[in-house]
Design a protein around this motif. Structure first.
Motif, PDB file in Angstrom:
ATOM      1  N   THR A   1       0.837  -1.200   0.000  1.00 47.31           N
ATOM      2  CA  THR A   1       0.000   0.000   0.000  1.00 47.31           C
ATOM      3  C   THR A   1       0.870   1.247   0.000  1.00 47.31           C
ATOM      4  O   THR A   1       2.010   1.233   0.466  1.00 47.31           O
ATOM      5  N   TRP A   2       0.319   2.309  -0.579  1.00 47.83           N
ATOM      6  CA  TRP A   2       0.932   3.628  -0.449  1.00 47.83           C
ATOM      7  C   TRP A   2      -0.096   4.703  -0.802  1.00 47.83           C
ATOM      8  O   TRP A   2      -1.189   4.395  -1.296  1.00 47.83           O
ATOM      9  N   THR A   3       0.271   5.930  -0.561  1.00 47.98           N
ATOM     10  CA  THR A   3      -0.544   7.075  -0.952  1.00 47.98           C
ATOM     11  C   THR A   3       0.277   7.928  -1.909  1.00 47.98           C
ATOM     12  O   THR A   3       1.401   8.335  -1.582  1.00 47.98           O
ATOM     13  N   TRP A   4      -0.276   8.166  -3.103  1.00 52.04           N
ATOM     14  CA  TRP A   4       0.445   9.003  -4.065  1.00 52.04           C
ATOM     15  C   TRP A   4       0.630  10.414  -3.491  1.00 52.04           C
ATOM     16  O   TRP A   4      -0.356  11.053  -3.098  1.00 52.04           O
ATOM     17  N   PRO A   5       1.854  10.919  -3.438  1.00 56.45           N
ATOM     18  CA  PRO A   5       2.075  12.256  -2.869  1.00 56.45           C
ATOM     19  C   PRO A   5       1.883  13.393  -3.866  1.00 56.45           C
ATOM     20  O   PRO A   5       1.767  14.556  -3.462  1.00 56.45           O
ATOM     21  N   SER A   6       1.860  13.063  -5.186  1.00 61.46           N
ATOM     22  CA  SER A   6       1.808  14.129  -6.198  1.00 61.46           C
ATOM     23  C   SER A   6       0.690  13.924  -7.212  1.00 61.46           C
ATOM     24  O   SER A   6       0.781  14.391  -8.347  1.00 61.46           O
ATOM     25  N   GLY A   7      -0.345  13.185  -6.819  1.00 62.38           N
ATOM     26  CA  GLY A   7      -1.478  12.993  -7.709  1.00 62.38           C
ATOM     27  C   GLY A   7      -1.227  12.070  -8.872  1.00 62.38           C
ATOM     28  O   GLY A   7      -1.961  12.111  -9.873  1.00 62.38           O
ATOM     29  N   GLN A   8      -0.222  11.206  -8.813  1.00 62.61           N
ATOM     30  CA  GLN A   8       0.054  10.271  -9.900  1.00 62.61           C
ATOM     31  C   GLN A   8      -1.123   9.300 -10.061  1.00 62.61           C
ATOM     32  O   GLN A   8      -1.874   9.039  -9.106  1.00 62.61           O
TER      33      GLN A   8
ATOM     34  N   GLY B   1      -7.320   1.269  -6.573  1.00 64.76           N
ATOM     35  CA  GLY B   1      -7.019   2.608  -6.061  1.00 64.76           C
ATOM     36  C   GLY B   1      -8.285   3.352  -5.712  1.00 64.76           C
ATOM     37  O   GLY B   1      -9.345   3.137  -6.305  1.00 64.76           O
ATOM     38  N   SER B   2      -8.174   4.236  -4.733  1.00 66.28           N
ATOM     39  CA  SER B   2      -9.259   5.126  -4.358  1.00 66.28           C
ATOM     40  C   SER B   2      -8.651   6.490  -4.114  1.00 66.28           C
ATOM     41  O   SER B   2      -7.998   6.715  -3.074  1.00 66.28           O
ATOM     42  N   GLY B   3      -8.796   7.374  -5.088  1.00 67.98           N
ATOM     43  CA  GLY B   3      -8.105   8.648  -4.987  1.00 67.98           C
ATOM     44  C   GLY B   3      -6.612   8.430  -5.040  1.00 67.98           C
ATOM     45  O   GLY B   3      -6.088   7.780  -5.954  1.00 67.98           O
TER      46      GLY B   3
ATOM     47  N   ALA C   1      -4.967   6.741  -2.708  1.00 70.45           N
ATOM     48  CA  ALA C   1      -4.632   5.503  -1.993  1.00 70.45           C
ATOM     49  C   ALA C   1      -4.493   4.340  -2.964  1.00 70.45           C
ATOM     50  O   ALA C   1      -5.338   4.138  -3.843  1.00 70.45           O
ATOM     51  N   VAL C   2      -3.439   3.573  -2.811  1.00 70.38           N
ATOM     52  CA  VAL C   2      -3.131   2.440  -3.689  1.00 70.38           C
ATOM     53  C   VAL C   2      -3.022   1.166  -2.867  1.00 70.38           C
ATOM     54  O   VAL C   2      -2.399   1.168  -1.794  1.00 70.38           O
ATOM     55  N   THR C   3      -3.626   0.096  -3.370  1.00 68.18           N
ATOM     56  CA  THR C   3      -3.481  -1.233  -2.769  1.00 68.18           C
ATOM     57  C   THR C   3      -3.139  -2.222  -3.870  1.00 68.18           C
ATOM     58  O   THR C   3      -3.831  -2.290  -4.890  1.00 68.18           O
ATOM     59  N   ALA C   4      -2.072  -2.982  -3.689  1.00 66.69           N
ATOM     60  CA  ALA C   4      -1.643  -3.991  -4.656  1.00 66.69           C
ATOM     61  C   ALA C   4      -1.463  -5.315  -3.937  1.00 66.69           C
ATOM     62  O   ALA C   4      -0.768  -5.380  -2.917  1.00 66.69           O
ATOM     63  N   LYS C   5      -2.110  -6.357  -4.459  1.00 68.58           N
ATOM     64  CA  LYS C   5      -2.009  -7.683  -3.864  1.00 68.58           C
ATOM     65  C   LYS C   5      -1.392  -8.657  -4.849  1.00 68.58           C
ATOM     66  O   LYS C   5      -1.483  -8.485  -6.061  1.00 68.58           O
ATOM     67  N   ASN C   6      -0.779  -9.697  -4.310  1.00 66.33           N
ATOM     68  CA  ASN C   6      -0.175 -10.721  -5.154  1.00 66.33           C
ATOM     69  C   ASN C   6      -1.228 -11.415  -5.997  1.00 66.33           C
ATOM     70  O   ASN C   6      -2.424 -11.439  -5.659  1.00 66.33           O
ATOM     71  N   LEU C   7      -0.784 -11.987  -7.118  1.00 59.57           N
ATOM     72  CA  LEU C   7      -1.627 -12.864  -7.916  1.00 59.57           C
ATOM     73  C   LEU C   7      -1.429 -14.304  -7.454  1.00 59.57           C
ATOM     74  O   LEU C   7      -0.641 -14.572  -6.532  1.00 59.57           O
ATOM     75  N   SER C   8      -2.112 -15.223  -8.100  1.00 60.88           N
ATOM     76  CA  SER C   8      -2.082 -16.607  -7.629  1.00 60.88           C
ATOM     77  C   SER C   8      -0.702 -17.239  -7.714  1.00 60.88           C
ATOM     78  O   SER C   8      -0.392 -18.176  -6.983  1.00 60.88           O
TER      79      SER C   8
END
Length: 452
Positions: free
Chosen positions: A389-396, A408-410, A412-419
């Motif tokens: 997880t992270w929060t984009w600091p510059s609107g990327q 993503g929500s605004g 806020a970024v969430t990335a999870k592994n694949l199978s």
């Protein structure tokens, strides 16, 4: 790959220039494979990443049925079939090609068909032109019609040597135009000139305009990586430019060694896996002309894997670990979005001692956009899954992602592994990648990782 040694390749690569970025349009035809955003999609609309090998069918036709069964048993999802168009080898007629397609389908393998006679045109005596290759495909169209879900049409193998390679662009455009006019709705694959290795960058620098020539926007580019690609920098730069441009690229041939130099197969495999790029190793068996070391098995025996075969099938980032069967055969495709959980179900904390770290890096940039990679590393204990997880600091904002299920929500970024990349041994690592846009300052975020 040829049955002769490569012609002399330039010792030094010429200065690199950028690909023109082209936003790939979804293919208009939906009968089979399509291209969207630089990704290859199967007929069900699922991502498909080639993991397979080349088989020299036209010279070893009696070996093909068993070879395909053995290639599948070792985990491949694709096989590239060498055909003769009659200019130098063959011809493999419509009945012959129909039988090969049926054998591929029976083994649940995607079939990339290529006309080998074009190899080294301009330097190799008797080599066919791309126009002659198109004539061949039209002559056996009856074998290909209706097989778009299972077949990709590779117009001609290594269609120029090192002489007059600049003619590749116009000839390739003309070949694509003729195939579409003749009613072919398959994904079309095109090989690079310079014996497939594109050291003059003709394919790289003209790929966008070639892609735009296809009215279906359903063309895939293929690079062959032998001695020209002997450093990680060369491999990453070449493949990265296609990813950045949103153009589909596969490594249609490569080996662990060659008469023209020592390709960096470890980087080829790792980069292909990290960026979701397909690869097809050369070749199953039957090599001659001094490159017999490129056989993956000895005398077509799956029980006699060579060191190259062991590396490609069973090594890190190899076929066994990374191949996923095409969903058109009825299998379950890899998860592309994280599963939802009932809101009433509490989160289960990870077992004690399971930890991971996430390292964020920008790997390339251009005006208003950039490419990045995130490396996830397990701590002192093995893990079975991870979330970054992270929060984009510059609107990327992401424009494309691979090897992770990203939401993503605004900011806020969430990335999870694949199978296939969640389980890591203690100290083990995997990577996922993305392209993104930005305005103003491209400040790097602080990424955190949670393990299970």
């Amino acid at each position: 790959m040829r049955r002769r040694l490569l012609g002399g390749l330039a010792a030094l690569l010429i200065a690199l220039t950028g690909l023109v970025t082209l936003a790939a349009q979804p293919a208009q035809a939906a009968a089979g494979f399509t291209v969207s955003g630089g990704r290859i999609l199967d007929a069900n609309g699922n991502n498909f990443v080639m993991r397979g090998v080349n088989h020299a069918h036209t010279w070893y036709q009696d070996r093909t049925p068993q070879a395909l069964a053995d290639i599948k048993a070792l985990g491949a999802n694709t096989v590239r079939i060498v055909l003769g168009s009659g200019q130098r080898w063959g011809p493999d007629n419509a009945a012959n090609v129909s039988a090969v397609i049926s054998q591929c389908k029976a083994n649940r393998l995607i079939c990339v068909l290529e006309a080998h006679d074009t190899t080294g045109y301009g330097e190799q005596s008797g080599a066919a032109t791309l126009a002659q290759a198109v004539d061949y495909w039209i002559s056996i169209k009856s074998a290909l019609a209706g097989q778009e879900r299972y077949v990709i049409l590779n117009i001609g193998n290594e269609p120029y040597g090192n002489t007059n390679a600049s003619a590749w662009t116009a000839d390739t455009k003309n070949a694509i135009t003729r195939l579409r006019a003749a009613g072919f709705e398959h994904s079309i694959m095109v090989d690079a000139p310079n014996w497939g290795q594109d050291w003059q960058f003709v394919q790289r620098d003209n790929a966008a305009s070639v892609f735009a020539t296809d009215p279906q926007r359903n063309t895939i580019f293929s690079i062959h990586m032998y001695g020209v690609f002997d450093t990680a920098a060369e491999i990453n730069d070449y493949l990265g430019r296609f990813v950045t441009a949103g153009l589909p690229i596969v490594v249609g041939e490569f080996g662990h060694n060659h008469s023209d130099g020592d390709p960096d197969e470890d980087t080829i495999l790792a980069t292909a896996q990290a960026r979701g790029i397909g690869y097809l190793g050369w070749s199953w068996s039957g090599n001659g002309g001094g490159v017999e070391y490129l056989d993956m098995v000895t005398n077509f025996s799956a029980a006699a894997l060579t060191s190259w075969g062991q590396r490609l099938f069973n090594g890190a980032n190899g076929i066994k670990a990374t191949s996923r069967e095409a969903s058109v055969f009825g299998g379950t495709p890899p998860t592309t979005t994280p599963p939802s959980s009932p809101s009433s179900s509490p989160s289960t904390p990870p077992p004690a001692g399971r930890q991971c770290t996430a390292s964020y890096a920008v790997t390339g940039s251009w005006g208003g956009g950039f490419q990045g990679a995130v490396t996830v590393k397990a701590g002192a204990a093995a893990i079975t899954g991870w979330t970054v997880t992270w929060t984009w600091p510059s609107g990327q904002r992401f424009t494309n992602t691979w090897n992770a299920a990203v939401t993503g929500s605004g900011d806020a970024v969430t990335a999870k592994n694949l199978s296939y990349n969640g389980t890591l041994p203690a100290g083990g690592s995997t990577s996922w990648g993305f392209t993104a846009s930005f305005t103003g300052t491209n400040t790097a975020p602080t990424a955190t990782c949670a393990a299970v």
